[in-house]
Design an enzyme around this catalytic site. Structure first.
Site, PDB file in Angstrom:
ATOM      1  N   GLU A  95       0.827  -1.202   0.000  1.00 15.32           N
ATOM      2  CA  GLU A  95       0.000   0.000   0.000  1.00 15.32           C
ATOM      3  C   GLU A  95       0.866   1.259   0.000  1.00 15.32           C
ATOM      4  O   GLU A  95       1.943   1.279   0.587  1.00 15.32           O
ATOM      5  CB  GLU A  95      -0.907   0.005   1.235  1.00 15.32           C
ATOM      6  CG  GLU A  95      -1.856  -1.172   1.282  1.00 15.32           C
ATOM      7  CD  GLU A  95      -2.568  -1.281   2.613  1.00 15.32           C
ATOM      8  OE1 GLU A  95      -2.625  -0.272   3.359  1.00 15.32           O
ATOM      9  OE2 GLU A  95      -3.062  -2.381   2.935  1.00 15.32           O
ATOM     10  N   CYS A 112       3.158   8.345   1.649  1.00 11.75           N
ATOM     11  CA  CYS A 112       3.625   7.331   2.597  1.00 11.75           C
ATOM     12  C   CYS A 112       3.886   6.045   1.824  1.00 11.75           C
ATOM     13  O   CYS A 112       2.964   5.479   1.226  1.00 11.75           O
ATOM     14  CB  CYS A 112       2.576   7.120   3.683  1.00 11.75           C
ATOM     15  SG  CYS A 112       3.022   5.873   4.914  1.00 11.75           S
ATOM     16  N   CYS A 170       5.565  -7.836   7.450  1.00 13.56           N
ATOM     17  CA  CYS A 170       6.539  -7.332   8.419  1.00 13.56           C
ATOM     18  C   CYS A 170       6.834  -8.414   9.443  1.00 13.56           C
ATOM     19  O   CYS A 170       5.948  -9.182   9.824  1.00 13.56           O
ATOM     20  CB  CYS A 170       5.981  -6.084   9.105  1.00 13.56           C
ATOM     21  SG  CYS A 170       7.137  -5.269  10.237  1.00 13.56           S
ATOM     22  N   CYS A 182       3.933  -6.149  15.757  1.00 11.74           N
ATOM     23  CA  CYS A 182       3.345  -5.237  16.743  1.00 11.74           C
ATOM     24  C   CYS A 182       1.846  -5.518  16.828  1.00 11.74           C
ATOM     25  O   CYS A 182       1.177  -5.684  15.803  1.00 11.74           O
ATOM     26  CB  CYS A 182       3.583  -3.790  16.340  1.00 11.74           C
ATOM     27  SG  CYS A 182       5.335  -3.332  16.274  1.00 11.74           S
ATOM     28  N   CYS A 187      -0.781  -3.429  14.727  1.00 11.09           N
ATOM     29  CA  CYS A 187      -0.481  -3.204  13.315  1.00 11.09           C
ATOM     30  C   CYS A 187      -1.021  -4.341  12.453  1.00 11.09           C
ATOM     31  O   CYS A 187      -0.660  -5.507  12.644  1.00 11.09           O
ATOM     32  CB  CYS A 187       1.031  -3.069  13.125  1.00 11.09           C
ATOM     33  SG  CYS A 187       1.529  -2.830  11.411  1.00 11.09           S
ATOM     34  N   CYS A 246      -2.886   0.910   8.100  1.00 17.95           N
ATOM     35  CA  CYS A 246      -1.988   0.356   7.092  1.00 17.95           C
ATOM     36  C   CYS A 246      -2.019  -1.171   7.129  1.00 17.95           C
ATOM     37  O   CYS A 246      -1.909  -1.782   8.184  1.00 17.95           O
ATOM     38  CB  CYS A 246      -0.564   0.868   7.344  1.00 17.95           C
ATOM     39  SG  CYS A 246       0.546   0.532   5.976  1.00 17.95           S
TER      40      CYS A 246
END
Length: 341
Positions: free
Chosen positions: A92, A105, A112, A116, A119, A330
């Protein structure tokens, strides 16, 4: 055989391409200008290269540009783009207009590793790193690309977990043969990757943002497992070795969660943690995601937190919440597309 992309190559790499093809040395600068200044999408557009050399290059290379596969537009002007990378991966990119500023951004990874708890990207797991070509393509291939004033590496992924490709992209963005942007237009955000921070601060003059989200290591560990590997104390100790009083800006990202980290006791503790650092704190409202028990802090608590930090001499601002009607968090758009596929 899949062709190699010229987009994302540094000056030295373009010189190597030219030398291998037996082209004159000045052709490297011509190619850089076509890629990063004129922003061509096809080798055939590089008209000051001979037709023979263009044909020769096209046997092995392409430019490497691709358009986003879909976009979503918010009522506030924010646009979220979804790019396909590879056969079945998605990242994205978000365009954020704000009066005289236009910020993009960008993502640096598919998924990832950091996991976290707040997230959505972390819940996808890690797929792969983006190449410098895939990073630069995001910047060139969105609408209003030529109107961008600022760039933030705050999209999907941990930039310093993909350090080599991110640093290549930063070189291209700031070099006179590339985009020739001022480093002050670019901010890179990290969870606190120590080796990445050190190399970034030594080799770049771009701004740095560090995700903190609590002044207490044990509490930070509850929502950021990376605290085990990159301790808050070590991060702050490293940052104190650098001068942030002039060209480069240091900021800390702090998402406020209701009943978890948003009271004045936390604000006081955070001010003590940051004492002596020339920095600012960006307070961020949490966008709820599936599977997370955390809740958004209310506006009154956020304002009280901000005011308390400012009272202690720590510059703090509340980041405006944008794009809430278009999968604001996100990773949500790419997750939805992955599940649809």
């Amino acid at each position: 055989m899949e062709k190699e992309h010229l987009l994302g190559k540094t000056w030295e790499e373009l010189q190597a391409v030219v030398a291998e093809a037996g082209m004159p040395r000045f052709a490297a600068r011509q190619m850089a200008a076509w890629l990063y200044d004129k922003r061509v999408t096809d080798l055939a557009e590089m008209t000051n290269l001979s037709l023979r050399h263009r044909d020769q290059l096209s046997q092995r290379y392409d430019v490497g540009r691709s358009l986003p596969m879909q976009s979503q537009r918010s009522v506030d002007g924010t646009i979220k783009y979804l790019f396909r990378v590879g056969d079945n991966d998605f990242v994205e990119t978000v365009y954020i207009p704000d009066r005289d500023r236009a910020t993009l951004c960008v993502s640096s990874q598919v998924g990832c590793k950091m996991n976290c708890s707040f997230c959505m990207t972390g819940k996808q797991g890690f797929r792969r790193n983006l190449t410098s070509a895939e990073i630069i393509n995001q910047i060139l291939s969105v609408e209003h690309s030529d109107q961008l004033t600022n760039l933030v590496f705050m999209g999907m992924g941990e930039p310093f977990d993909n350090l080599d490709e991110v640093m290549k992209a930063l070189t291209i963005l700031t070099a006179d043969w590339g985009f020739a942007w001022s480093p002050k237009r670019i901010t890179v955000s990290t969870i606190g990757h120590l080796a990445g921070i050190r190399r970034f601060l030594d080799e770049s003059h771009c701004h740095l943002a560090v995700s903190l989200h609590s002044p207490y290591p044990a509490e930070r560990l509850q929502i950021m497992p990376v605290e085990k590997a990159f301790h808050m104390d070590d991060i702050l100790e490293l940052l104190r070795q650098y001068d942030f009083s002039h060209q480069r800006r240091l900021s800390f990202e702090y998402i406020l969660f209701s009943g978890f980290n948003d009271d004045l006791v936390h604000a006081d503790a955070l001010a003590r943690r940051l004492r002596g650092l020339d920095c600012r704190v960006n307070l961020i409202r949490f966008h709820a995601i599936p599977g997370a028990n955390l809740k958004s802090s209310d506006p009154r608590s956020m304002e009280a937190f901000r005011d308390r930090l400012n009272h202690h001499g720590v510059t703090a601002t509340i980041r405006a919440s944008r794009g809430e009607d278009i999968f604001a968090a996100c990773g949500m758009l790419s997750t939805a597309e992955k599940e649809r596929k």
